[in-house]
Each structure stands twice: as C-alpha cells, then as structure tokens.
Enzyme design. Structure first.
Site, short mmCIF file in Angstrom:
data_model
loop_
_atom_site.label_atom_id
_atom_site.label_comp_id
_atom_site.label_asym_id
_atom_site.label_seq_id
_atom_site.Cartn_x
_atom_site.Cartn_y
_atom_site.Cartn_z
N ASN A 1 -10.65 31.41 -28.05
CA ASN A 1 -9.42 30.63 -27.93
C ASN A 1 -8.72 31.12 -26.67
OD1 ASN A 1 -7.03 29.28 -28.19
ND2 ASN A 1 -6.55 30.05 -30.24
N ARG B 1 -12.04 26.72 -28.79
CA ARG B 1 -10.95 25.88 -29.26
C ARG B 1 -10.37 25.15 -28.05
NH1 ARG B 1 -5.31 27.78 -32.13
NH2 ARG B 1 -4.63 25.69 -32.64
N HIS C 1 -3.34 21.10 -34.86
CA HIS C 1 -3.72 21.94 -36.01
C HIS C 1 -4.85 21.27 -36.79
CE1 HIS C 1 0.67 23.63 -36.18
NE2 HIS C 1 -0.11 24.48 -35.54
N ARG D 1 10.47 25.17 -31.36
CA ARG D 1 10.45 23.75 -30.97
C ARG D 1 11.39 22.94 -31.84
NH1 ARG D 1 4.25 23.57 -31.67
NH2 ARG D 1 3.61 25.02 -30.06
N GLU E 1 -9.16 28.68 -38.90
CA GLU E 1 -9.58 27.77 -37.84
C GLU E 1 -10.81 28.29 -37.11
OE1 GLU E 1 -5.33 28.07 -37.08
OE2 GLU E 1 -5.47 26.15 -36.06
#
Ligand code: ADP
Length: 398
Positions: free
Chosen positions: A7, A91, A180, A240, A383
């Site tokens: 990642n 990823r 996600h 956010r 993940e």
C-alpha cells in the site's frame, strides 16, 4: 505461495508478506518519510522483535529495495531470497469506471491508472510509484492491482449519478465511485458466511475509522455507498467534513479569503470531528475529553453517531429492509458504546443489541440479541487479505 501486499502512499509504504498456504502474515512493515530527511523502515516479523532501518529512501525504488533487505535479513527476515516471493498485490485507490475487479498489472492497466489520476490526485500517483518501483526491482514477478473502488461498480445509475448537468458525467465521469471497497467486500462476504450462507441478504456495512463509509449490499453486491467521486463525501470523519451544503464553500471562501484549493484542504484536513471538537480527530481522545466534560468533544461524537444512524436508516429504506448491520474498522471494531448508541436507535426496524455480547473489541461476533430481527455483527476488516487472495487467484490462473 508467498504474496507481498503493498500500500504505497506519497511518502509512506506499508507492506505485509502473506504465506497463502495458511493465509498467515509472515512479516509486516512501514516505510515513512520517503523522499524526505529522516526516512525509516520499521519491519516486524510475526512473533519476533521489530527492527528499525534508519536509511535514506530518496524514492519508492529505494524503499522497495530496503523492504527486500528487511525481508531477506538473515536474522529478522522471513525469506531467503526475493525469488521466494511469487507475486505482489498493490492497493490502488481509484479505478474510475474502468475496473470492477482486480487485474494483473500490464502496460494498458498502468495507462488506465494514470488516466484516472484526476479522480485520485493524491493517491493514484503514489500507487503507480509503488507498482513501478516493484517492476524495476523484481521485473519477473507478476503484479496485481486491487482497487478501492472496484466493489462499488455494481451500483445502479440511480445511486451513482449526481443531480448535475449530465454532460459532467459524460465528459468528466463525475459520479459516485465509493471507496473502502475491499473492506466492504470482505466484511459483507464474512457476514454472509457467519449468517449461514443465505442468498439475497440485505446488509449494511459500516466502516467506521479515521475515514468512514457505509455500503448497502444486496445479495453480495453493492447497491449504494456513502463516499462519492472522492472520499470526502458522506459521513463526517476524523478530519473530513463529509456531505455539506455545497453553497457553504462560496460563503466561507468569501469571508475567510481562501481560494478553492485551501477550502478543499480545510474540508479534507481540518473538518470532521476535529473541526467540531477543536481538539482531535482521534475518537479515543474525544471519548476521554467528553468524559472529562468537554462539550464539543461530546458533540463531535454525537454528530458522528447521529449521521451513521441516519444513513443506516436511509439504506434500509433504499433496500426495503435490512437483514444485518456490520461494524468494522478502528471505531466500529473497538467502541461498544458507539455501536450500542447507534443500534439502540434502530429498534423501529427490529435491531436489538445484546449488551453482554456487544462488550467485545476487535473480534468477530454476532452482537444482537437472539430475537433481533436485524442481526448486528462485528467483523474486523482485513483489506490486505483481500488483496493477497485476489493476487493469488489471478496469478494462479496465469
Ligand atoms: P484508518 O485506517 O482510517 O486510519 P482506523 O480504522 O485505524 O483508521 O481507525 C482509527 C480510529 O479508530 C481512531 O479515531 C481511533 O481513535 C479509533 N479507535 C481505535 N481504538 C478505539 C477504541 N478502543 N475506542 C474508540 N475508538 C477507537
């Protein structure tokens, strides 16, 4: 088969090496401050001591070389040579509408990831750097790209189109993509297994971490999700804003005398529960401050909880009901009180939490009462395992 999962961020690179014979992690690590002063790699073999390499990493190629050094180290390494690594899974944040599944990396795939940079300007260039670095350092090892957006590509038009002039969709591909994806896919598939493999289940998956998103999943397929063109839409998050009245931008920009770049930065980095509380984006800090009487910290948690609850209700309406609600990620896995506060409001649709069963952290469990119409599950996400499994599947078919 050994699979390295990567990642890559702009200045960081996380990795895990999987032994796919038993799906175990042999080692994991993190390179930080790539391209900056003081770069370092922390490598942790499973069951062993962490080792820190404080070596310069001017770019991602240097980072990958250092990862290889760590993985093959005679003491703290876990393989003898890089030839023991059969494939690499990457990823990739944004696959646009080009990828609805993971793919083997080829020149056209790289070109497509590059073309999608305008949709993922922060992440896709870094993800590509990770891919290019691996190609350079291990040219004969197959690489696979796993997209955060892919799982959501099954959404119907009514869920992914914004009510904007249609040409923005046609010309610029402005639409909801969702993120996600690997997490929502993993926990929904696990939930179906845990509920006996029934067909046609309506599941609402709640990934509640630093970044948060919900997905509505019918018979294993995503039909709606809360993040949009970018990960800024939907729930309020750590930093956010999530969804706000779009007219707020012009209103605030005029008064604060900030340009659109600065305003976007404020919405991404200075808003969310950090913006409301003024103290932290971290839910543990907020919980502590709230317990000590800090009103705005309590309010930030309350606003987050309210928005998750409201969205669960709206997804249940969109699907005409829900059979299960699944919680995952930092907050979803580890905060029983948050789960209880959310589910307690959902009694109207037949969801009842079992206080005792719910008193768990970071473990798989069904936490609703036996008579709850809607099952409530906690499933730690993974993940990296999704990326490793996809990579194995694609590489095995070569
Ligand atoms: P990301 O991967 O998006 O950075 P995570 O999924 O790791 O985020 O979630 C991080 C969030 O989870 C942080 O806000 C952290 O405070 C929260 N978290 C972790 N453990 C707990 C806990 N025991 N109770 C409440 N929140 C927690």
């Amino acid at each position: 088969m050994n699979i390295l999962v990567i990642n890559a961020g702009s200045s960081s690179l996380k990795y895990q090496l999987f032994n796919m014979d038993d799906e175990t992690v042999a080692a994991k690590g993190l390179c930080e401050r790539i391209g900056m002063e003081g770069s370092q790699l922390k490598h942790t073999p499973t069951g062993g001591e962490s080792v820190v390499y404080s070596e310069p990493m001017p770019d991602h190629v240097a980072a990958i070389k250092l990862v290889f050094k760590a993985l093959t180290d005679p003491v703290s390494g876990v393989v003898k040579s890089m030839d023991e690594i059969n494939a690499v899974g990457h990823r990739v944040l944004h696959g646009g509408d080009k990828f609805s599944a993971s793919v083997l990396v080829t020149a056209p795939v790289k070109a497509a990831i590059e073309e999608t940079i305008p949709l993922g300007p922060l992440h896709n260039p870094a993800n590509l750097m990770g891919i290019n670095a691996c190609e350079q350092v291990m040219p004969n090892t197959p690489q696979v790209a796993v997209f955060d957006t892919a799982f959501h590509q099954t959404m119907p038009e009514k869920a992914f189109l914004y009510a904007l002039p249609y040409k923005y969709y046609e010309e610029y591909k402005v639409r909801r993509y969702g993120f996600h994806g690997s997490s929502h896919r993993y926990i929904s598939a696990r939930a179906i297994e845990m509920l006996g493999g029934k067909k046609g289940l309506k599941i609402i998956t709640c990934h509640l971490g630093n970044g948060s998103s919900l997905a509505a999943i019918e018979d294993g397929k995503c039909v709606d999700t809360s993040m949009g063109l970018t990960p800024l839409e939907g729930l309020p998050m750590g930093t956010r804003s999530g969804s706000i009245d779009p007219a707020i931008l012009e209103f605030v920009m005029a008064r604060e005398k900030v340009d659109v770049t600065e305003m976007t930065n404020i919405l991404n980095k200075k808003s969310g529960v950090l913006g409301i509380s003024g103290i932290s984006s971290d839910f543990r800090d907020l919980g502590k401050a709230a317990a000590e009487g800090n009103h705005r910290a309590a309010l930030a948690i309350e606003i987050f909880t309210y928005n998750v609850t409201k969205l669960i209700g709206s997804y249940a309406a969109a699907m005409g009901g829900a059979d299960a609600i699944v919680f995952t990620a930092g907050v979803g896995e580890n905060d029983p009180e948050m789960r209880k506060n959310i589910v307690d409001k959902l009694g109207f649709m037949g969801a009842k939490i079992d206080a005792e069963k719910n008193n768990i952290r970071g473990k798989e469990a069904i936490v609703s009462t036996d008579d709850s119409k809607v099952k409530v599950l906690v499933i730690p996400t993974n993940e990296e395992l999704v990326i490793a499994r996809d990579t194995q599947e694609i590489v095995s078919a070569l």
